[in-house]
Design an enzyme around this catalytic site. Structure first.
Site, PDB file in Angstrom:
ATOM      1  N   GLU A 130      80.525  48.490  39.057  1.00 50.22           N
ATOM      2  CA  GLU A 130      80.168  47.306  39.853  1.00 50.22           C
ATOM      3  C   GLU A 130      78.668  47.007  39.798  1.00 50.22           C
ATOM      4  O   GLU A 130      78.250  45.839  39.713  1.00 50.22           O
ATOM      5  CB  GLU A 130      80.597  47.521  41.312  1.00 50.22           C
ATOM      6  CG  GLU A 130      80.272  46.376  42.240  1.00 50.22           C
ATOM      7  CD  GLU A 130      81.002  45.091  41.867  1.00 50.22           C
ATOM      8  OE1 GLU A 130      82.212  45.045  42.028  1.00 50.22           O
ATOM      9  OE2 GLU A 130      80.335  44.130  41.403  1.00 50.22           O
ATOM     10  N   VAL A 133      76.500  44.512  37.129  1.00 46.95           N
ATOM     11  CA  VAL A 133      76.345  43.050  37.140  1.00 46.95           C
ATOM     12  C   VAL A 133      75.930  42.584  38.530  1.00 46.95           C
ATOM     13  O   VAL A 133      76.651  42.806  39.507  1.00 46.95           O
ATOM     14  CB  VAL A 133      77.658  42.347  36.730  1.00 46.95           C
ATOM     15  CG1 VAL A 133      77.504  40.831  36.812  1.00 46.95           C
ATOM     16  CG2 VAL A 133      78.071  42.752  35.330  1.00 46.95           C
ATOM     17  N   GLU A 198      59.615  44.924  33.859  1.00 51.70           N
ATOM     18  CA  GLU A 198      59.025  46.131  33.293  1.00 51.70           C
ATOM     19  C   GLU A 198      57.787  45.778  32.463  1.00 51.70           C
ATOM     20  O   GLU A 198      57.557  44.618  32.148  1.00 51.70           O
ATOM     21  CB  GLU A 198      60.052  46.815  32.420  1.00 51.70           C
ATOM     22  CG  GLU A 198      61.183  47.322  33.279  1.00 51.70           C
ATOM     23  CD  GLU A 198      62.280  47.935  32.467  1.00 51.70           C
ATOM     24  OE1 GLU A 198      62.006  48.398  31.354  1.00 51.70           O
ATOM     25  OE2 GLU A 198      63.408  47.943  32.967  1.00 51.70           O
ATOM     26  N   LYS A 213      75.288  41.218  31.010  1.00 51.03           N
ATOM     27  CA  LYS A 213      76.049  41.013  32.251  1.00 51.03           C
ATOM     28  C   LYS A 213      77.102  39.923  32.055  1.00 51.03           C
ATOM     29  O   LYS A 213      78.205  40.019  32.592  1.00 51.03           O
ATOM     30  CB  LYS A 213      75.085  40.636  33.379  1.00 51.03           C
ATOM     31  CG  LYS A 213      74.183  41.800  33.797  1.00 51.03           C
ATOM     32  CD  LYS A 213      73.061  41.337  34.692  1.00 51.03           C
ATOM     33  CE  LYS A 213      72.216  42.491  35.212  1.00 51.03           C
ATOM     34  NZ  LYS A 213      70.981  42.066  35.857  1.00 51.03           N
TER      35      LYS A 213
HETATM   36  N1  HSE Z   1      66.254  43.818  35.335  1.00 51.24           N
HETATM   37  C1  HSE Z   1      67.430  43.471  36.068  1.00 51.24           C
HETATM   38  C2  HSE Z   1      67.227  42.157  36.801  1.00 51.24           C
HETATM   39  C3  HSE Z   1      67.770  44.582  37.031  1.00 51.24           C
HETATM   40  O1  HSE Z   1      66.074  41.714  36.913  1.00 51.24           O
HETATM   41  O2  HSE Z   1      68.202  41.558  37.254  1.00 51.24           O
HETATM   42  C4  HSE Z   1      69.118  44.428  37.687  1.00 51.24           C
HETATM   43  O3  HSE Z   1      70.152  44.556  36.763  1.00 51.24           O
END
Ligand code: HSE
Ligand code: NAP
Length: 426
Positions: A130, A133, A198, A213
């Site tokens: 779960e 996504v 990041e 996703k």
């Molecule tokens: N890097 C992803 C986002 C983290 O910003 O949605 C959550 O899956």
């Protein structure tokens, strides 16, 4: 399952730390919900000496995957490390050794979900994901549970929180009269400082995270296997504050959307790209580091979910929800997973849409050359504007076939003088 459920947690970063916190703080609640207690036996990390936001008793920490996986007392493995390998191999090994697995890893589930679901089925264990996504939103469980009696027609979502935050920051900057040209870089820097994006943010800003996703979401919504490469992907790194400014002038919002739909000919089309949406669309109100999913089905009609799509505790909420589900129902159904059925997918070129086109050129002559093919397509033009870098003009097209429209755009982009920015309408 035993009264005490024993866990190996692979990863003690943002999500792993959140899960360890919820397991500790909500231990009584989890016992009341399941009649079981949860005991963490191993926590796998890369670096034992790294300072951690959430304290982990040193005796639980290990850098050896085999310690975490081969302990016969462990019932459930939580894979919260990320990346394709070694995560995928560790998930497969855990399932093959009869352990249930819960993962937040969209990359692994988008690339190898079909194989791993079958491994879990063969070994009579559960594989739940779960958290992979839209963070805390219970969308995958809803599709497989309460909404499973519906034929889903369309799923539209904001499934990447980082890009949603960046686009909202760009919108805010433009509203505040800050320079449109630098809005993207400023917003990205802020997202990095706040820990959303990041240091190497390409997975988010180039749309890969949303593509993973979307492949998972579309598979479960439309009950057919969706190869990752069939999901069209475009990120937000080419957008400028000028696009947000134009969105405002048109009374629209600009979002990175995940859109999956069943076409009239029965094929499934899934795509991720920046999209102009009306400001009264429920997804426009999904702001900052939030996610939202809007769906349409033949029974419930329409529905939207909205909440934190990322972050330690919000994502841990989904992981712990899966943990409760496995503790309550450790036996998988003996049915073949319907989401793995083969089905036809359609490329984005099959669709018909309206487009926003922003032309920039150094001179009126160069702008005219860019404008002409769009006039032939029936586009309507806003008056041109002289900016510091040249002349800009925006055109809005009538509904056009994507394949034919992109052929014209490719030819336009080959012209030496000028630039062409294209954004699709919802
Ligand atoms: N890097 C992803 C986002 C983290 O910003 O949605 C959550 O899956
Ligand atoms: P993270 O903060 O980078 O943490 C990863 C953890 O896994 C770290 O503890 C790291 O160890 C460990 N790890 C990584 N590779 C390893 C290896 N080869 N061997 C041993 N340990 C290893 O990542 P995260 O943000 O928590 O994300 C984890 C997963 O959740 C990813 O699949 C991500 O896509 C998914 N997810 C994240 C969010 C979110 O908001 N962050 C939301 C939904 C889903 P060290 O600490 O020693 O480096």
């Amino acid at each position: 399952m035993r009264k005490v459920v024993r866990l190996s947690v692979l990863g003690a970063g943002t999500v792993g730390g959140g899960v360890l916190t919820l397991l500790r703080e909500n231990a009584d609640l989890l016992e009341a919900q399941t009649g079981k207690r949860f005991e963490v036996r191993h926590v796998l990390v890369r670096d034992l000496s790294k300072p951690r936001a959430v304290a982990v008793p040193p005796k639980l920490l290990t850098t050896n995957p085999q310690t975490a996986l081969c302990d016969p007392k462990v019932d459930i493995v939580l894979e919260l490390m990320g990346g394709l390998e070694p995560a995928r191999t560790l998930i497969r090994d855990a399932l093959q050794s009869g352990k249930h697995v819960i993962t937040a890893n969209k990359l692994v589930m988008a690339v190898s979900g079909d194989e791993l679901i079958r491994v879990a089925q063969r070994h009579g264990v559960r594989l739940l994901y779960e958290a992979s996504v839209a963070g805390s939103l219970p969308i995958l469980n809803a599709l497989q549970g309460s909404l499973a009696g519906n034929r889903i027609n369309r799923v539209v979502g904001i499934v990447n929180s980082t890009t949603n935050f960046i686009l909202r920051e760009m919108e805010r900057a433009v509203d505040a009269g800050e320079p449109a040209e630098t809005a993207y870089n400023t917003a990205l820097r802020k997202a990095q400082e706040l820990g959303y994006a990041e240091a190497a943010p390409s997975s988010d800003v180039e749309g890969y995270d949303a593509q993973y996703k979307t492949a998972i979401l579309a598979r479960l919504a439309f009950l057919q296997y969706v190869p990752l490469e069939s999901v069209y992907r475009e990120g937000i790194s080419h957008l400028s504050g000028r696009d947000l400014l134009w969105a405002k002038r048109l009374n629209m919002g600009l979002k990175l959307l995940s859109i999956s739909e069943r076409l009239p000919d029965g094929r499934l089309c899934a795509r991720v790209h920046p999209t102009l949406i009306p400001r009264d669309c429920p997804l426009y109100l999904v702001r900052g580091a939030f996610s939202g999913v809007w769906l349409q089905g033949n029974g419930f009609q329409e529905m939207s979910l909205h909440g934190f799509g990322a972050g330690a505790l919000a994502t841990a909420s989904a992981v712990v929800g899966d943990l409760i589900e496995v503790a309550r129902h450790p036996k998988p159904l003996r049915l073949e997973d319907p989401s793995l059925r083969p089905g036809e997918t359609a490329p984005i070129e099959s669709l018909t849409m309206r487009y926003f086109v922003r032309l920039s050129a150094p001179s009126e002559d160069a702008l005219r050359a860019l404008r002409e093919p769009l006039q032939t397509l029936g586009a309507e033009f806003h008056p041109s504007e002289t900016l510091q870098q040249g002349i800009e003009q925006v055109a809005l097209t009538p509904p056009l076939n994507e394949g034919e429209f992109q052929t014209v755009m490719t030819r336009l982009r080959e012209q030496e003088n000028g630039q062409v920015q294209v954004i699709r309408f919802l």
